[in-house]
Design a protein around this motif. Sequence first.
Motif, mmCIF file in Angstrom:
data_model
loop_
_atom_site.group_PDB
_atom_site.id
_atom_site.type_symbol
_atom_site.label_atom_id
_atom_site.label_comp_id
_atom_site.label_asym_id
_atom_site.label_seq_id
_atom_site.Cartn_x
_atom_site.Cartn_y
_atom_site.Cartn_z
ATOM 1 N N GLY A 58 4.649 7.505 1.752
ATOM 2 C CA GLY A 58 6.542 7.936 0.897
ATOM 3 C C GLY A 58 7.382 8.602 2.278
ATOM 4 O O GLY A 58 8.280 9.113 2.520
ATOM 5 N N VAL A 59 6.872 9.636 3.109
ATOM 6 C CA VAL A 59 6.947 10.109 4.075
ATOM 7 C C VAL A 59 7.862 9.458 5.329
ATOM 8 O O VAL A 59 8.639 9.725 5.693
ATOM 9 C CB VAL A 59 6.188 11.006 5.472
ATOM 10 N N GLU A 60 6.932 8.336 5.108
ATOM 11 C CA GLU A 60 7.253 6.873 6.533
ATOM 12 C C GLU A 60 8.601 6.082 5.793
ATOM 13 O O GLU A 60 9.366 6.221 6.363
ATOM 14 C CB GLU A 60 6.153 5.578 6.393
ATOM 15 N N ALA A 61 8.503 5.822 4.409
ATOM 16 C CA ALA A 61 9.634 5.403 3.501
ATOM 17 C C ALA A 61 10.768 5.984 2.935
ATOM 18 O O ALA A 61 11.903 5.154 3.969
ATOM 19 C CB ALA A 61 9.369 4.815 2.773
ATOM 20 N N VAL A 62 10.671 7.457 4.139
ATOM 21 C CA VAL A 62 11.959 7.893 4.179
ATOM 22 C C VAL A 62 12.622 8.269 5.278
ATOM 23 O O VAL A 62 13.456 7.688 5.155
ATOM 24 C CB VAL A 62 12.138 9.327 3.391
ATOM 25 N N PHE A 63 11.355 8.880 6.146
ATOM 26 C CA PHE A 63 12.062 8.493 7.781
ATOM 27 C C PHE A 63 12.908 6.831 7.860
ATOM 28 O O PHE A 63 13.320 6.806 8.621
ATOM 29 C CB PHE A 63 11.487 9.400 8.229
ATOM 30 N N SER A 64 12.336 5.410 7.389
ATOM 31 C CA SER A 64 12.434 4.543 7.830
ATOM 32 C C SER A 64 13.534 4.324 7.084
ATOM 33 O O SER A 64 13.974 3.740 7.624
ATOM 34 C CB SER A 64 11.276 3.532 7.155
ATOM 35 N N HIS A 65 13.532 5.177 6.063
ATOM 36 C CA HIS A 65 15.682 4.501 6.128
ATOM 37 C C HIS A 65 16.928 5.894 6.957
ATOM 38 O O HIS A 65 17.732 6.390 6.274
ATOM 39 C CB HIS A 65 15.501 4.726 4.398
ATOM 40 N N VAL A 66 16.430 6.205 7.272
ATOM 41 C CA VAL A 66 16.734 7.829 7.901
ATOM 42 C C VAL A 66 18.046 6.412 9.632
ATOM 43 O O VAL A 66 17.100 6.413 10.558
ATOM 44 C CB VAL A 66 16.539 8.448 8.145
ATOM 45 N N LYS A 67 18.954 6.744 9.403
ATOM 46 C CA LYS A 67 20.105 6.170 10.987
ATOM 47 C C LYS A 67 19.629 7.075 11.635
ATOM 48 O O LYS A 67 19.700 8.457 11.606
ATOM 49 C CB LYS A 67 21.290 5.845 10.094
ATOM 50 N N LEU A 212 17.078 10.319 -0.896
ATOM 51 C CA LEU A 212 17.654 10.059 0.404
ATOM 52 C C LEU A 212 19.050 9.811 0.225
ATOM 53 O O LEU A 212 20.596 10.207 0.952
ATOM 54 C CB LEU A 212 16.870 9.692 1.383
ATOM 55 N N LYS A 213 19.435 8.239 -0.339
ATOM 56 C CA LYS A 213 20.558 8.066 -0.894
ATOM 57 C C LYS A 213 22.102 8.553 -1.550
ATOM 58 O O LYS A 213 22.567 8.652 -0.887
ATOM 59 C CB LYS A 213 20.292 6.777 -1.639
ATOM 60 N N GLU A 214 21.016 9.669 -2.551
ATOM 61 C CA GLU A 214 22.462 10.505 -3.077
ATOM 62 C C GLU A 214 22.873 11.401 -2.622
ATOM 63 O O GLU A 214 23.587 11.336 -2.553
ATOM 64 C CB GLU A 214 21.594 10.589 -4.468
ATOM 65 N N PHE A 215 21.790 11.847 -1.352
ATOM 66 C CA PHE A 215 22.191 13.569 -1.506
ATOM 67 C C PHE A 215 22.940 13.419 0.280
ATOM 68 O O PHE A 215 23.695 13.892 0.475
ATOM 69 C CB PHE A 215 20.221 14.168 -0.687
ATOM 70 N N TYR A 216 22.117 12.224 0.600
ATOM 71 C CA TYR A 216 23.047 12.386 2.386
ATOM 72 C C TYR A 216 22.922 10.429 2.828
ATOM 73 O O TYR A 216 22.876 9.981 4.074
ATOM 74 C CB TYR A 216 21.536 12.743 3.361
ATOM 75 N N PRO A 217 24.401 10.880 1.920
ATOM 76 C CA PRO A 217 24.668 8.966 2.534
ATOM 77 C C PRO A 217 24.891 8.699 3.487
ATOM 78 O O PRO A 217 25.115 7.445 4.062
ATOM 79 C CB PRO A 217 25.376 8.400 1.324
ATOM 80 N N GLY A 218 25.866 9.668 3.619
ATOM 81 C CA GLY A 218 26.245 8.977 5.670
ATOM 82 C C GLY A 218 24.939 8.569 6.311
ATOM 83 O O GLY A 218 25.541 8.076 7.547
ATOM 84 N N VAL A 219 24.103 9.698 6.208
ATOM 85 C CA VAL A 219 22.715 8.729 7.288
ATOM 86 C C VAL A 219 21.784 7.922 6.793
ATOM 87 O O VAL A 219 20.843 7.835 7.276
ATOM 88 C CB VAL A 219 21.501 10.019 7.989
ATOM 89 N N TYR A 220 21.550 7.519 5.959
ATOM 90 C CA TYR A 220 21.513 6.389 5.064
ATOM 91 C C TYR A 220 21.387 5.284 5.103
ATOM 92 O O TYR A 220 22.234 4.725 5.543
ATOM 93 C CB TYR A 220 21.274 6.597 3.318
ATOM 94 N N ARG A 221 20.238 4.596 5.491
ATOM 95 C CA ARG A 221 20.630 2.879 5.947
ATOM 96 C C ARG A 221 19.228 1.899 5.466
ATOM 97 O O ARG A 221 18.194 2.356 4.046
ATOM 98 C CB ARG A 221 19.281 3.029 7.367
ATOM 99 N N ALA A 222 19.747 0.988 4.774
ATOM 100 C CA ALA A 222 19.277 0.396 3.559
ATOM 101 C C ALA A 222 18.196 -0.444 3.804
ATOM 102 O O ALA A 222 17.445 0.101 3.063
ATOM 103 C CB ALA A 222 20.777 -0.477 3.271
ATOM 104 N N SER A 223 17.810 -0.693 4.684
ATOM 105 C CA SER A 223 16.782 -1.645 5.092
ATOM 106 C C SER A 223 15.764 -0.478 5.839
ATOM 107 O O SER A 223 16.171 0.282 6.588
ATOM 108 C CB SER A 223 17.088 -2.869 6.020
ATOM 109 N N PHE A 224 14.836 -1.247 5.611
ATOM 110 C CA PHE A 224 13.631 -0.096 6.272
ATOM 111 C C PHE A 224 12.801 -0.578 7.285
ATOM 112 O O PHE A 224 14.073 -1.794 8.260
ATOM 113 C CB PHE A 224 11.854 -0.835 5.833
ATOM 114 N N LEU A 225 13.034 0.363 8.423
ATOM 115 C CA LEU A 225 12.116 0.232 9.478
ATOM 116 C C LEU A 225 11.773 -1.187 9.801
ATOM 117 O O LEU A 225 11.012 -1.371 9.183
ATOM 118 C CB LEU A 225 11.997 1.274 10.794
ATOM 119 N N LYS A 226 11.860 -2.007 10.593
ATOM 120 C CA LYS A 226 10.657 -3.235 11.449
ATOM 121 C C LYS A 226 10.340 -3.268 12.209
ATOM 122 O O LYS A 226 10.306 -2.412 13.075
ATOM 123 C CB LYS A 226 11.631 -4.696 11.723
ATOM 124 N N ASP A 227 8.647 -3.352 11.808
ATOM 125 C CA ASP A 227 7.614 -3.685 13.361
ATOM 126 C C ASP A 227 8.283 -3.806 14.678
ATOM 127 O O ASP A 227 9.272 -4.838 15.018
ATOM 128 C CB ASP A 227 6.685 -3.987 12.974
#
Length: 227
Positions: A58-67, A212-227
């Motif tokens: 979960g930690v990885e999933a959230v930060f993966s979506h942060v611009k 994350l998307k609800e609280f901080y839409p300005g920094v939310y990135r829809a796609s996951f980070l890629k390897d």
Amino acid sequence: MSKRTTGLLTLIAAGSLALAGCGPALAAENHVRAPVAQVKAKESGLKTAVFAGGCFWGVEAVFSHVKGVKSAKAGYHGGTKRQADYKLVSSGITDHTEAVKITYDPSQIRYDQLLRIFFSVVADPTLRNRQGPDRGAHYNAELVPLSAEQRKVARAYLAQMKRSGTWDKPIVTDIVPAKTFYEAEDYHQNFAAKNPDHGYIVRWDAPKVAALKEFYPGVYRASFLKD
């Protein structure tokens, strides 16, 4: 994550989720808007930071979506190289905590903003040696600053959180000295992206990303980070 392995989550008729064989569904985690940091991080160039906040999926999933976050790696922090093995760590007999090491661009997302995100949607700072359904010291929430600037900002933010009254219970998250970070096994990397229908991800981690998307839409990135 022994509880994830031995107690896989299954859908029940009402649409909620329960831990198989463990009785009724656990209550959802509470997500709160942590306060805006009064002390802003002053950094430039790509930086790294380590966060331990329960299950590293979960930690990885959230930060993966942060611009501004350029990479997020699940791993183990606090113990030895020999102990950096999933079976050992999940047994609770090592000195490791599950953690995530991120690389970020401070021109897009500052360390103090990452702290706010972390305590808003990832980790409950009032819990010790557990997060969500997981129990054990290896699931403790910890901040691992990798520079003097991060340490200063982390200390100031924890002090601010304690004064804020946002949480009803005492803040117990610690700042711990940085030790070697060992990347977890390949199958743990990008786990949420690769396994979106996994019971644990659906029950515990997808809501974190949604918050994350609800609280901080300005920094939310829809796609996951890629390897």
